[in-house]
Design a protein around this motif. Structure first.
Motif, mmCIF file in Angstrom:
data_model
loop_
_atom_site.group_PDB
_atom_site.id
_atom_site.type_symbol
_atom_site.label_atom_id
_atom_site.label_comp_id
_atom_site.label_asym_id
_atom_site.label_seq_id
_atom_site.Cartn_x
_atom_site.Cartn_y
_atom_site.Cartn_z
ATOM 1 N N GLU A 117 0.837 -1.204 0.000
ATOM 2 C CA GLU A 117 0.000 0.000 0.000
ATOM 3 C C GLU A 117 0.872 1.256 0.000
ATOM 4 O O GLU A 117 0.644 2.199 -0.755
ATOM 5 C CB GLU A 117 -0.871 -0.022 1.274
ATOM 6 N N ARG A 118 1.853 1.235 0.859
ATOM 7 C CA ARG A 118 2.762 2.378 1.003
ATOM 8 C C ARG A 118 3.535 2.608 -0.301
ATOM 9 O O ARG A 118 3.647 3.741 -0.784
ATOM 10 C CB ARG A 118 3.745 2.093 2.146
ATOM 11 N N GLN A 120 2.689 1.804 -3.267
ATOM 12 C CA GLN A 120 1.779 2.295 -4.308
ATOM 13 C C GLN A 120 1.658 3.811 -4.234
ATOM 14 O O GLN A 120 1.781 4.514 -5.235
ATOM 15 C CB GLN A 120 0.389 1.677 -4.141
ATOM 16 N N LYS A 121 1.403 4.296 -3.036
ATOM 17 C CA LYS A 121 1.263 5.744 -2.833
ATOM 18 C C LYS A 121 2.524 6.464 -3.283
ATOM 19 O O LYS A 121 2.475 7.503 -3.933
ATOM 20 C CB LYS A 121 1.001 6.057 -1.352
ATOM 21 N N GLU A 122 3.651 5.872 -2.929
ATOM 22 C CA GLU A 122 4.936 6.483 -3.245
ATOM 23 C C GLU A 122 5.144 6.558 -4.756
ATOM 24 O O GLU A 122 5.573 7.578 -5.290
ATOM 25 C CB GLU A 122 6.034 5.641 -2.596
ATOM 26 N N ARG A 125 2.886 9.194 -6.285
ATOM 27 C CA ARG A 125 3.422 10.530 -6.003
ATOM 28 C C ARG A 125 4.589 10.855 -6.929
ATOM 29 O O ARG A 125 4.687 11.952 -7.451
ATOM 30 C CB ARG A 125 3.875 10.623 -4.540
ATOM 31 N N GLU A 130 -2.118 11.161 -7.197
ATOM 32 C CA GLU A 130 -2.499 10.557 -5.927
ATOM 33 C C GLU A 130 -3.518 9.455 -6.203
ATOM 34 O O GLU A 130 -4.379 9.578 -7.073
ATOM 35 C CB GLU A 130 -3.036 11.599 -4.942
ATOM 36 N N VAL A 131 -3.383 8.387 -5.437
ATOM 37 C CA VAL A 131 -4.193 7.191 -5.664
ATOM 38 C C VAL A 131 -5.623 7.415 -5.172
ATOM 39 O O VAL A 131 -5.838 7.748 -4.020
ATOM 40 C CB VAL A 131 -3.591 5.975 -4.923
ATOM 41 N N HIS A 134 -7.391 1.464 -6.017
ATOM 42 C CA HIS A 134 -6.476 0.571 -6.721
ATOM 43 C C HIS A 134 -7.056 -0.824 -6.782
ATOM 44 O O HIS A 134 -8.075 -1.119 -6.151
ATOM 45 C CB HIS A 134 -5.103 0.552 -6.035
ATOM 46 N N LEU B 138 -3.376 1.350 -10.469
ATOM 47 C CA LEU B 138 -3.604 2.489 -9.581
ATOM 48 C C LEU B 138 -4.475 3.499 -10.319
ATOM 49 O O LEU B 138 -4.053 4.048 -11.341
ATOM 50 C CB LEU B 138 -2.274 3.142 -9.177
ATOM 51 N N CYS B 140 -5.828 6.949 -10.492
ATOM 52 C CA CYS B 140 -5.274 8.157 -9.873
ATOM 53 C C CYS B 140 -5.799 9.457 -10.458
ATOM 54 O O CYS B 140 -6.398 9.477 -11.537
ATOM 55 C CB CYS B 140 -3.755 8.160 -10.030
ATOM 56 N N ARG B 143 -2.010 15.397 -8.774
ATOM 57 C CA ARG B 143 -1.907 16.176 -7.537
ATOM 58 C C ARG B 143 -1.732 17.640 -7.908
ATOM 59 O O ARG B 143 -1.033 17.969 -8.857
ATOM 60 C CB ARG B 143 -0.694 15.716 -6.716
#
Lengths: 144, 144
Positions: A117-118, A120-122, A125, A130-131, A134, B138, B140, B143
DNA sequence: GTTTGTATTGCAACTCATTCGCAACTGCAG
DNA sequence: CTGCAGTTGCGAATGAGTTGCAATACAAAC
C-alpha cells in the motif's frame, strides 16, 4: 434480538446504516442483504439471485443487480471484477484488502499488505498523482 | 530497410516472431501489427480498427478482435481490462509493468516495482500459493 | 389506521463489447 | 502453379448487465 447470530447482526447493522441514508428498505433488499451477510464466499449476481430465491422466489435478477448498485454506492457492498469472469460481491465490513484468486477452484482469499500500500502511494506521487483507488489481484495456483 | 524507423522495426520483428510460430501473415494482420507498433498509447479494439482502416479500409472489426486474440496467445500483445471500460491493448515489447490510470484523461502510465513484485510472491507463498499472473492498477488523479 | 406521493419492482426489451457460423477468399507448402 | 487449411467479412448470436414502463409497496403525513 435474542435469536440473532453474527451474520444476523451484520445484516441488521447494514439495514440501520441504509435507513439512515434514506434508502427504502423493501422485502427484496432485506433478503439480498441477509444472503450477502451470510455468504462466506464472493458470489456473483446470478448465484446471489439463486440463494435469495430460496428464501423469497419473487425477487428478480434485475432487482439483485439494482440493489447491488445501490449498496455499492452506499458503501455497504464491494464489487470485484476479476479477470474473464462476471463481477463478484462481498459485504464491505472488513476495512480493505486485496485478493488472491485460485485459478483452479476460483476460490478467493483476502490479504492486506501495508507495505505494498505504502509503495503504491509512493509510486503514484513520484509520477505526480495521488491514488484514488487501486486493484491488486494475484492469480495463483497451489504450491505442491 | 533503410527507410525503417523504430516502430517499423518493431512491427517487422513481431512479424518475424509470428512467422516462426506458424502464424499466417495476412494483409490485415500486417496492418494491425503496424498500427499497434506505432501506437504510443493503449488503444481499445474499435479505436485500433479506426486507425487500421485509415491504411486499409477492408479490415473488419471482427478481424481486429480475432487478430488481437491470436497475438495475445502468441505473447506479442498484452490485453488490459481496466475498470468499467473496454479492453485496451499494447505490444508486449517491454518486459513487464503495471499501470497508473489517469481517471480524468484515461491516460495510462506504466511503472514497475520490483519491491512490490517481491512482496506479492512472498504473500502468495505465505498462503501456500505461487503467482501465475497478477494485476496491479492504480486509479489516480493529478496532484495539485 | 388510512391516505398518499414517490421509490422500487418485475418483466421484457435493450445495450455494449465481444464472439461465432458460414461461405468466400488467400497464404504458402509442396 | 496448385491445393487446401487457415483467414476473412458479414451479420447474427452471446453474455453480462441495464433500462422503460406500468403496477406495486414503502413510510411519512394525516
Amino acid at each position: 434480538m435474542s435469536e440473532s447470530d453474527e451474520t444476523g447482526g451484520e445484516a441488521a447493522a447494514m439495514e440501520e446504516a441504509l435507513r439512515s441514508e434514506g434508502v427504502r428498505l423493501t422485502r427484496q433488499r432485506r433478503a439480498i442483504l441477509q444472503v450477502l451477510a451470510e455468504a462466506a464466499d464472493h458470489p456473483d449476481a446470478p448465484e446471489l439471485h439463486r440463494r435469495v430465491q430460496e428464501a423469497d422466489d419473487t425477487v428478480s435478477l434485475a432487482t439483485v443487480y439494482r440493489t447491488l448498485s445501490v449498496l455499492e454506492t452506499k458503501g455497504v457492498v464491494q464489487r470485484h471484477a476479476f479477470e474473464g469472469a462476471p463481477a463478484r460481491f462481498e459485504t464491505a465490513d472488513a476495512p480493505h484488502h486485496d485478493h488472491i484468486i485460485d485459478l483452479d477452484s476460483r476460490e478467493v482469499i483476502e490479504f492486506t499488505s501495508p507495505e505494498i500500500e505504502r509503495l503504491q502511494k509512493e509510486i503514484a506521487r513520484r509520477h505526480g498523482y495521488e491514488v484514488v483507488s487501486h486493484r491488486l489481484e494475484l492469480y495463483c495456483r497451489k504450491r505442491r
